[in-house]
Design a protein around this motif. Structure first.
Motif, PDB file in Angstrom:
ATOM      1  N   GLN A  42       0.744  -1.213   0.047  1.00  0.00           N
ATOM      2  CA  GLN A  42       0.234   0.144   0.240  1.00  0.00           C
ATOM      3  C   GLN A  42       0.778   1.234   0.049  1.00  0.00           C
ATOM      4  OE1 GLN A  42      -3.643  -0.012   0.092  1.00  0.00           O
ATOM      5  NE2 GLN A  42      -3.005  -2.223  -0.732  1.00  0.00           N
ATOM      6  N   ARG A  43       1.708   1.268  -0.953  1.00  0.00           N
ATOM      7  CA  ARG A  43       2.531   2.575  -1.199  1.00  0.00           C
ATOM      8  C   ARG A  43       1.572   3.690  -1.147  1.00  0.00           C
ATOM      9  NH1 ARG A  43       4.198   3.641  -5.510  1.00  0.00           N
ATOM     10  NH2 ARG A  43       3.332   1.962  -6.637  1.00  0.00           N
ATOM     11  N   ARG A  44       2.016   4.954  -0.523  1.00  0.00           N
ATOM     12  CA  ARG A  44       1.325   6.143  -0.551  1.00  0.00           C
ATOM     13  C   ARG A  44       1.177   6.744  -1.654  1.00  0.00           C
ATOM     14  NH1 ARG A  44       2.318  11.804   2.740  1.00  0.00           N
ATOM     15  NH2 ARG A  44       0.353  12.910   2.633  1.00  0.00           N
ATOM     16  N   ASN A  45       2.133   6.496  -2.576  1.00  0.00           N
ATOM     17  CA  ASN A  45       2.098   7.179  -4.101  1.00  0.00           C
ATOM     18  C   ASN A  45       1.817   6.159  -5.059  1.00  0.00           C
ATOM     19  OD1 ASN A  45       4.483   5.655  -4.295  1.00  0.00           O
ATOM     20  ND2 ASN A  45       5.484   7.195  -5.264  1.00  0.00           N
ATOM     21  N   ARG A  46       0.966   5.021  -4.763  1.00  0.00           N
ATOM     22  CA  ARG A  46       0.487   4.061  -5.723  1.00  0.00           C
ATOM     23  C   ARG A  46      -0.463   4.800  -6.707  1.00  0.00           C
ATOM     24  NH1 ARG A  46      -1.743   3.517  -0.784  1.00  0.00           N
ATOM     25  NH2 ARG A  46      -4.146   2.937  -0.552  1.00  0.00           N
ATOM     26  N   TYR A  47      -1.059   5.659  -6.405  1.00  0.00           N
ATOM     27  CA  TYR A  47      -1.813   6.430  -7.271  1.00  0.00           C
ATOM     28  C   TYR A  47      -0.929   7.243  -8.390  1.00  0.00           C
ATOM     29  CZ  TYR A  47      -5.238   5.167  -3.692  1.00  0.00           C
ATOM     30  OH  TYR A  47      -6.020   4.306  -2.924  1.00  0.00           O
ATOM     31  N   ALA A  48      -0.001   7.693  -7.997  1.00  0.00           N
ATOM     32  CA  ALA A  48       0.758   8.464  -9.122  1.00  0.00           C
ATOM     33  C   ALA A  48       1.533   7.739  -9.919  1.00  0.00           C
ATOM     34  CB  ALA A  48       1.742   9.561  -8.134  1.00  0.00           C
ATOM     35  N   GLN A  49       1.468   8.037 -11.291  1.00  0.00           N
ATOM     36  CA  GLN A  49       2.267   7.186 -12.232  1.00  0.00           C
ATOM     37  C   GLN A  49       3.934   7.361 -12.134  1.00  0.00           C
ATOM     38  OE1 GLN A  49       0.837   7.410 -16.307  1.00  0.00           O
ATOM     39  NE2 GLN A  49       2.056   5.679 -17.080  1.00  0.00           N
ATOM     40  N   ILE A 124     -15.479  15.524  -2.138  1.00  0.00           N
ATOM     41  CA  ILE A 124     -15.943  16.339  -3.360  1.00  0.00           C
ATOM     42  C   ILE A 124     -15.933  15.355  -4.352  1.00  0.00           C
ATOM     43  CG2 ILE A 124     -15.071  18.062  -4.868  1.00  0.00           C
ATOM     44  CD1 ILE A 124     -13.584  19.494  -2.726  1.00  0.00           C
ATOM     45  N   ALA A 125     -17.019  15.212  -5.059  1.00  0.00           N
ATOM     46  CA  ALA A 125     -17.352  14.234  -6.022  1.00  0.00           C
ATOM     47  C   ALA A 125     -16.222  14.428  -7.141  1.00  0.00           C
ATOM     48  CB  ALA A 125     -18.913  14.485  -6.711  1.00  0.00           C
ATOM     49  N   GLY A 126     -15.921  13.222  -7.545  1.00  0.00           N
ATOM     50  CA  GLY A 126     -14.722  13.144  -8.568  1.00  0.00           C
ATOM     51  C   GLY A 126     -13.456  13.314  -8.166  1.00  0.00           C
ATOM     52  N   LEU A 127     -13.293  13.697  -6.964  1.00  0.00           N
ATOM     53  CA  LEU A 127     -11.708  14.126  -6.526  1.00  0.00           C
ATOM     54  C   LEU A 127     -10.937  12.856  -6.245  1.00  0.00           C
ATOM     55  CD1 LEU A 127      -9.538  16.174  -5.648  1.00  0.00           C
ATOM     56  CD2 LEU A 127     -10.581  16.081  -3.436  1.00  0.00           C
ATOM     57  N   ALA A 128     -11.543  12.015  -5.484  1.00  0.00           N
ATOM     58  CA  ALA A 128     -10.980  10.825  -5.210  1.00  0.00           C
ATOM     59  C   ALA A 128     -10.459   9.890  -6.666  1.00  0.00           C
ATOM     60  CB  ALA A 128     -11.632   9.686  -4.480  1.00  0.00           C
ATOM     61  N   GLU A 129     -10.842  10.032  -7.496  1.00  0.00           N
ATOM     62  CA  GLU A 129     -10.778   9.359  -8.814  1.00  0.00           C
ATOM     63  C   GLU A 129      -9.834  10.004  -9.562  1.00  0.00           C
ATOM     64  OE1 GLU A 129     -15.406   8.658  -7.985  1.00  0.00           O
ATOM     65  OE2 GLU A 129     -13.576  10.389  -7.835  1.00  0.00           O
ATOM     66  N   ARG A 130      -9.402  11.129  -9.311  1.00  0.00           N
ATOM     67  CA  ARG A 130      -8.424  11.909 -10.040  1.00  0.00           C
ATOM     68  C   ARG A 130      -7.033  11.987  -9.018  1.00  0.00           C
ATOM     69  NH1 ARG A 130     -13.246  12.815 -11.531  1.00  0.00           N
ATOM     70  NH2 ARG A 130     -13.520  13.417 -13.582  1.00  0.00           N
ATOM     71  N   TRP A 131      -7.017  11.432  -7.911  1.00  0.00           N
ATOM     72  CA  TRP A 131      -5.924  11.452  -6.885  1.00  0.00           C
ATOM     73  C   TRP A 131      -4.658  10.969  -7.325  1.00  0.00           C
ATOM     74  CZ3 TRP A 131      -4.669  15.001  -3.578  1.00  0.00           C
ATOM     75  CH2 TRP A 131      -3.931  14.577  -2.425  1.00  0.00           C
ATOM     76  N   GLY A 132      -3.490  11.551  -7.689  1.00  0.00           N
ATOM     77  CA  GLY A 132      -2.189  11.024  -8.190  1.00  0.00           C
ATOM     78  C   GLY A 132      -2.155  11.191  -9.641  1.00  0.00           C
ATOM     79  N   SER A 133      -3.230  11.598 -10.168  1.00  0.00           N
ATOM     80  CA  SER A 133      -3.172  11.861 -11.791  1.00  0.00           C
ATOM     81  C   SER A 133      -3.315  13.249 -12.407  1.00  0.00           C
ATOM     82  CB  SER A 133      -4.126  11.109 -12.638  1.00  0.00           C
ATOM     83  OG  SER A 133      -5.447  11.212 -12.142  1.00  0.00           O
ATOM     84  N   SER A 134      -4.230  14.087 -11.549  1.00  0.00           N
ATOM     85  CA  SER A 134      -4.545  15.485 -11.800  1.00  0.00           C
ATOM     86  C   SER A 134      -4.775  16.157 -10.371  1.00  0.00           C
ATOM     87  CB  SER A 134      -5.567  15.537 -12.824  1.00  0.00           C
ATOM     88  OG  SER A 134      -7.004  15.216 -12.494  1.00  0.00           O
TER      89      SER A 134
END
Length: 306
Positions: A42-49, A124-134
Protein backbone atom coordinates in the motif's frame (compact mmCIF):
# COMPACT_ATOMS: atom_id res chain seq x y z
CA UNK A 1 -4.18 -13.61 25.65
CA UNK A 2 -2.26 -16.65 24.38
CA UNK A 3 0.48 -15.75 21.89
CA UNK A 4 1.61 -18.61 19.63
CA UNK A 5 5.26 -19.56 19.65
CA UNK A 6 7.13 -17.60 16.98
CA UNK A 7 8.10 -19.57 13.89
CA UNK A 8 11.22 -17.62 12.93
CA UNK A 9 13.67 -15.29 14.66
CA UNK A 10 15.26 -12.24 13.02
CA UNK A 11 17.52 -9.44 14.10
CA UNK A 12 15.05 -6.87 12.76
CA UNK A 13 11.53 -7.00 11.43
CA UNK A 14 10.76 -4.13 9.04
CA UNK A 15 7.04 -3.49 8.64
CA UNK A 16 6.36 -1.65 5.40
CA UNK A 17 8.21 -2.30 2.16
CA UNK A 18 7.87 1.03 0.39
CA UNK A 19 10.72 3.50 -0.07
CA UNK A 20 11.53 4.09 3.61
CA UNK A 21 11.27 0.43 4.55
CA UNK A 22 13.36 -0.66 1.56
CA UNK A 23 16.06 1.86 2.38
CA UNK A 24 16.15 0.82 6.04
CA UNK A 25 16.28 -2.88 5.19
CA UNK A 26 19.13 -2.25 2.74
CA UNK A 27 21.37 -0.83 5.48
CA UNK A 28 20.66 -3.83 7.69
CA UNK A 29 21.15 -6.33 4.88
CA UNK A 30 24.53 -4.83 4.05
CA UNK A 31 25.46 -5.31 7.70
CA UNK A 32 24.63 -9.02 7.17
CA UNK A 33 21.78 -8.90 9.65
CA UNK A 34 18.79 -11.24 9.46
CA UNK A 35 15.91 -9.08 8.24
CA UNK A 36 12.24 -9.82 7.65
CA UNK A 37 10.25 -7.31 5.59
CA UNK A 38 6.47 -7.50 5.89
CA UNK A 39 4.66 -5.48 3.24
CA UNK A 40 0.95 -5.05 2.48
CA UNK A 41 1.60 -3.35 -0.89
CA UNK A 42 0.00 0.00 0.00
CA UNK A 43 2.55 2.61 -1.08
CA UNK A 44 1.23 6.12 -0.44
CA UNK A 45 2.10 7.21 -4.01
CA UNK A 46 0.57 4.13 -5.67
CA UNK A 47 -1.95 6.42 -7.38
CA UNK A 48 0.80 8.46 -9.06
CA UNK A 49 2.25 7.09 -12.27
CA UNK A 50 5.54 8.97 -12.11
CA UNK A 51 7.84 10.17 -9.35
CA UNK A 52 9.64 13.51 -9.55
CA UNK A 53 12.27 15.35 -7.55
CA UNK A 54 14.18 12.23 -6.50
CA UNK A 55 17.78 12.62 -7.63
CA UNK A 56 18.75 10.03 -10.23
CA UNK A 57 15.16 8.79 -10.60
CA UNK A 58 13.34 11.93 -11.77
CA UNK A 59 10.41 11.12 -14.03
CA UNK A 60 10.54 7.35 -13.57
CA UNK A 61 7.43 5.31 -12.83
CA UNK A 62 6.90 5.27 -9.09
CA UNK A 63 6.12 1.55 -9.10
CA UNK A 64 9.31 0.80 -11.05
CA UNK A 65 11.48 2.59 -8.49
CA UNK A 66 9.94 0.51 -5.69
CA UNK A 67 10.23 -2.71 -7.72
CA UNK A 68 13.89 -2.06 -8.49
CA UNK A 69 14.54 -1.34 -4.83
CA UNK A 70 12.95 -4.62 -3.80
CA UNK A 71 14.89 -6.58 -6.44
CA UNK A 72 18.17 -5.07 -5.28
CA UNK A 73 17.34 -5.74 -1.62
CA UNK A 74 16.43 -9.37 -2.24
CA UNK A 75 19.88 -10.11 -3.66
CA UNK A 76 21.10 -10.09 -0.06
CA UNK A 77 20.77 -13.63 1.35
CA UNK A 78 19.87 -12.59 4.91
CA UNK A 79 16.61 -10.89 3.82
CA UNK A 80 13.19 -12.53 3.73
CA UNK A 81 10.08 -10.84 2.30
CA UNK A 82 6.47 -11.62 3.18
CA UNK A 83 3.51 -10.07 1.38
CA UNK A 84 0.85 -9.55 4.00
CA UNK A 85 -0.41 -7.36 6.81
CA UNK A 86 1.04 -7.21 10.28
CA UNK A 87 -1.98 -6.97 12.56
CA UNK A 88 -0.36 -7.12 16.01
CA UNK A 89 2.97 -6.24 17.57
CA UNK A 90 3.96 -6.79 21.16
CA UNK A 91 7.05 -6.65 23.33
CA UNK A 92 8.52 -9.98 24.41
CA UNK A 93 11.31 -11.11 26.70
CA UNK A 94 13.96 -11.01 23.95
CA UNK A 95 12.47 -8.29 21.73
CA UNK A 96 9.21 -8.25 19.82
CA UNK A 97 6.55 -10.56 18.42
CA UNK A 98 4.72 -9.63 15.23
CA UNK A 99 1.51 -11.40 14.19
CA UNK A 100 0.31 -11.50 10.60
CA UNK A 101 -3.28 -11.54 9.43
CA UNK A 102 -3.01 -15.25 8.66
CA UNK A 103 -1.94 -16.02 12.24
CA UNK A 104 1.77 -16.56 11.71
CA UNK A 105 4.02 -15.06 14.39
CA UNK A 106 7.61 -13.87 13.95
CA UNK A 107 10.10 -12.58 16.49
CA UNK A 108 12.97 -10.12 16.32
CA UNK A 109 15.29 -8.20 18.59
CA UNK A 110 14.30 -4.89 17.01
CA UNK A 111 11.23 -3.57 15.24
CA UNK A 112 11.36 -0.95 12.48
CA UNK A 113 8.06 0.61 11.42
CA UNK A 114 7.77 2.15 7.95
CA UNK A 115 4.00 1.91 7.76
CA UNK A 116 3.29 5.28 6.13
CA UNK A 117 0.10 7.30 6.26
CA UNK A 118 -3.26 7.42 4.52
CA UNK A 119 -4.49 10.65 2.89
CA UNK A 120 -7.99 11.80 3.86
CA UNK A 121 -9.56 13.71 0.95
CA UNK A 122 -12.40 16.21 1.30
CA UNK A 123 -15.76 14.75 0.17
CA UNK A 124 -15.86 16.38 -3.28
CA UNK A 125 -17.38 14.26 -6.04
CA UNK A 126 -14.76 13.18 -8.58
CA UNK A 127 -11.73 14.16 -6.50
CA UNK A 128 -10.71 10.69 -5.29
CA UNK A 129 -10.83 9.31 -8.84
CA UNK A 130 -8.25 11.93 -9.93
CA UNK A 131 -5.93 11.59 -6.94
CA UNK A 132 -2.39 11.10 -8.21
CA UNK A 133 -3.23 11.84 -11.86
CA UNK A 134 -4.49 15.43 -11.84
CA UNK A 135 -5.01 16.11 -8.12
CA UNK A 136 -2.00 16.15 -5.79
CA UNK A 137 -0.66 17.21 -2.40
CA UNK A 138 3.03 17.96 -3.17
CA UNK A 139 3.95 20.90 -5.47
CA UNK A 140 7.59 19.81 -5.62
CA UNK A 141 6.53 16.37 -6.86
CA UNK A 142 3.96 17.42 -9.47
CA UNK A 143 3.91 21.20 -9.97
CA UNK A 144 6.49 21.45 -12.76
CA UNK A 145 4.62 19.05 -15.05
CA UNK A 146 1.61 21.40 -15.14
CA UNK A 147 3.69 23.62 -17.43
CA UNK A 148 2.69 26.93 -15.83
CA UNK A 149 -0.97 26.31 -16.58
CA UNK A 150 -4.04 27.04 -14.46
CA UNK A 151 -3.74 25.51 -11.01
CA UNK A 152 -6.56 25.10 -8.52
CA UNK A 153 -6.02 24.91 -4.77
CA UNK A 154 -8.95 23.28 -2.95
CA UNK A 155 -9.03 24.63 0.60
CA UNK A 156 -9.50 22.19 3.45
CA UNK A 157 -8.71 24.66 6.23
CA UNK A 158 -6.54 27.68 7.12
CA UNK A 159 -3.30 25.84 6.33
CA UNK A 160 -4.31 25.56 2.69
CA UNK A 161 -3.12 29.14 2.29
CA UNK A 162 0.39 27.66 2.35
CA UNK A 163 -0.37 25.84 -0.91
CA UNK A 164 -2.00 28.92 -2.39
CA UNK A 165 1.02 31.09 -1.61
CA UNK A 166 3.54 28.58 -2.95
CA UNK A 167 1.92 27.46 -6.17
CA UNK A 168 2.17 30.70 -8.22
CA UNK A 169 5.76 29.62 -8.84
CA UNK A 170 4.28 26.77 -10.89
CA UNK A 171 1.31 28.41 -12.63
CA UNK A 172 -1.74 30.70 -12.43
CA UNK A 173 -3.51 29.93 -9.18
CA UNK A 174 -7.17 30.00 -8.23
CA UNK A 175 -7.84 29.44 -4.54
CA UNK A 176 -11.19 27.68 -4.05
CA UNK A 177 -12.14 28.45 -0.45
CA UNK A 178 -15.14 26.07 -0.59
CA UNK A 179 -16.43 27.23 2.78
CA UNK A 180 -13.37 25.78 4.56
CA UNK A 181 -12.18 29.14 5.92
CA UNK A 182 -12.03 32.86 5.12
CA UNK A 183 -8.61 34.56 4.80
CA UNK A 184 -8.11 37.65 6.94
CA UNK A 185 -7.10 41.01 5.47
CA UNK A 186 -3.39 40.40 5.79
CA UNK A 187 -3.71 37.04 4.08
CA UNK A 188 -5.84 38.49 1.29
CA UNK A 189 -3.21 41.16 0.71
CA UNK A 190 -0.46 38.54 0.56
CA UNK A 191 -2.47 36.35 -1.84
CA UNK A 192 -3.15 39.32 -4.10
CA UNK A 193 0.56 40.16 -4.17
CA UNK A 194 1.22 36.60 -5.36
CA UNK A 195 -1.42 36.94 -8.09
CA UNK A 196 -3.79 34.38 -6.57
CA UNK A 197 -7.45 34.59 -7.62
CA UNK A 198 -9.98 33.91 -4.85
CA UNK A 199 -13.11 31.85 -5.57
CA UNK A 200 -15.70 31.67 -2.78
CA UNK A 201 -18.48 29.80 -4.58
CA UNK A 202 -18.82 26.25 -3.26
CA UNK A 203 -17.39 23.40 -5.31
CA UNK A 204 -19.91 20.84 -6.58
CA UNK A 205 -17.64 18.31 -8.28
CA UNK A 206 -14.48 17.70 -10.29
CA UNK A 207 -14.97 16.54 -13.87
CA UNK A 208 -12.83 15.91 -16.96
CA UNK A 209 -9.13 16.17 -16.23
CA UNK A 210 -9.39 18.79 -13.50
CA UNK A 211 -12.43 20.94 -14.27
CA UNK A 212 -13.89 22.47 -11.09
CA UNK A 213 -17.67 22.51 -11.24
CA UNK A 214 -19.15 25.22 -9.01
CA UNK A 215 -22.56 25.31 -7.36
CA UNK A 216 -23.62 28.29 -9.48
CA UNK A 217 -23.12 26.28 -12.69
CA UNK A 218 -19.72 27.65 -13.73
CA UNK A 219 -16.92 25.29 -14.74
CA UNK A 220 -13.32 26.40 -14.33
CA UNK A 221 -10.81 24.31 -16.30
CA UNK A 222 -7.57 23.60 -14.42
CA UNK A 223 -4.38 21.88 -15.50
CA UNK A 224 -4.18 20.34 -12.04
CA UNK A 225 -5.44 20.61 -8.48
CA UNK A 226 -3.70 20.64 -5.11
CA UNK A 227 -5.24 19.61 -1.80
CA UNK A 228 -3.74 19.75 1.67
CA UNK A 229 -4.97 16.43 3.02
CA UNK A 230 -5.35 15.31 6.57
CA UNK A 231 -3.53 12.07 7.24
CA UNK A 232 -3.78 9.16 9.60
CA UNK A 233 -1.38 6.34 10.29
CA UNK A 234 -1.33 3.44 7.85
CA UNK A 235 -1.16 1.03 10.81
CA UNK A 236 -2.17 0.80 14.48
CA UNK A 237 1.03 -0.99 15.47
CA UNK A 238 2.78 2.06 16.92
CA UNK A 239 -0.20 2.75 19.17
CA UNK A 240 -0.36 -0.94 20.17
CA UNK A 241 3.26 -0.78 21.26
CA UNK A 242 2.72 2.42 23.23
CA UNK A 243 4.82 4.74 21.08
CA UNK A 244 4.32 8.41 21.85
CA UNK A 245 2.43 10.25 19.13
CA UNK A 246 2.80 13.86 18.09
CA UNK A 247 -0.16 15.88 16.84
CA UNK A 248 0.65 17.95 13.79
CA UNK A 249 -1.36 20.46 11.82
CA UNK A 250 -2.67 17.83 9.39
CA UNK A 251 -2.69 14.72 11.57
CA UNK A 252 -0.65 12.73 14.05
CA UNK A 253 2.66 10.94 13.57
CA UNK A 254 5.02 8.91 15.74
CA UNK A 255 7.41 10.98 17.81
CA UNK A 256 11.04 10.01 17.08
CA UNK A 257 14.47 11.38 17.89
CA UNK A 258 17.18 12.35 15.40
CA UNK A 259 18.13 8.67 15.01
CA UNK A 260 14.50 7.65 14.30
CA UNK A 261 14.12 5.92 17.67
CA UNK A 262 10.62 6.02 19.13
CA UNK A 263 9.74 6.37 22.80
CA UNK A 264 9.59 2.56 23.06
CA UNK A 265 13.05 1.03 23.40
CA UNK A 266 13.87 -1.11 20.37
CA UNK A 267 11.22 0.40 18.07
CA UNK A 268 12.44 2.66 15.26
CA UNK A 269 10.09 4.53 12.92
CA UNK A 270 10.84 6.16 9.57
CA UNK A 271 9.15 7.66 6.53
CA UNK A 272 5.78 9.40 6.50
CA UNK A 273 4.69 7.63 9.70
CA UNK A 274 7.17 9.82 11.58
CA UNK A 275 7.15 13.03 9.52
CA UNK A 276 4.96 16.11 9.05
CA UNK A 277 5.86 16.26 5.36
CA UNK A 278 7.17 13.53 3.11
CA UNK A 279 8.23 12.60 -0.40
CA UNK A 280 10.23 9.75 -1.93
CA UNK A 281 13.63 11.37 -1.39
CA UNK A 282 12.91 12.14 2.26
CA UNK A 283 11.53 8.63 2.83
CA UNK A 284 14.72 7.06 1.46
CA UNK A 285 16.87 9.31 3.64
CA UNK A 286 14.75 8.52 6.69
CA UNK A 287 15.07 4.81 6.01
CA UNK A 288 18.83 4.97 5.66
CA UNK A 289 19.13 6.72 9.01
CA UNK A 290 16.69 4.35 10.74
CA UNK A 291 18.38 1.25 9.33
CA UNK A 292 21.84 2.38 10.42
CA UNK A 293 20.59 3.42 13.87
CA UNK A 294 18.78 0.11 14.35
CA UNK A 295 21.92 -1.80 13.39
CA UNK A 296 24.08 0.20 15.80
CA UNK A 297 21.59 -0.40 18.60
CA UNK A 298 22.15 -4.14 18.15
CA UNK A 299 25.87 -3.60 18.76
CA UNK A 300 26.04 -0.83 21.35
CA UNK A 301 22.68 -1.20 23.05
CA UNK A 302 19.59 0.91 22.92
CA UNK A 303 21.01 3.84 24.87
CA UNK A 304 23.30 4.66 21.93
CA UNK A 305 20.33 5.10 19.58
CA UNK A 306 18.16 7.18 21.91
Amino acid sequence: MHIPHPTTEFDVIVIGGSYAGLSAAMQLARARRRVLVIDAGQRRNRYAQHSHGFLGQDGREAAAIAADGRAQLMKYPTVRWIEGSATQAAQAAQGFLVTLGDGRVFSASRLLLATGVVDELPPIAGLAERWGSSAFHCPYCHGYELMEGAIGVLATGPLSIHHAMMLPDWGRVTFFLNGAFEPDEAQLTALKARGVAIERTLVRAIEGRAAVQLQDGRSLEMAGLFVLTRTHSGSRLAEQLGCEMEQGATGSHVRVDAMKASSVAGVFVCGDAARLFGNVALAVADGAMAGAATHQSLIFGLAAAA
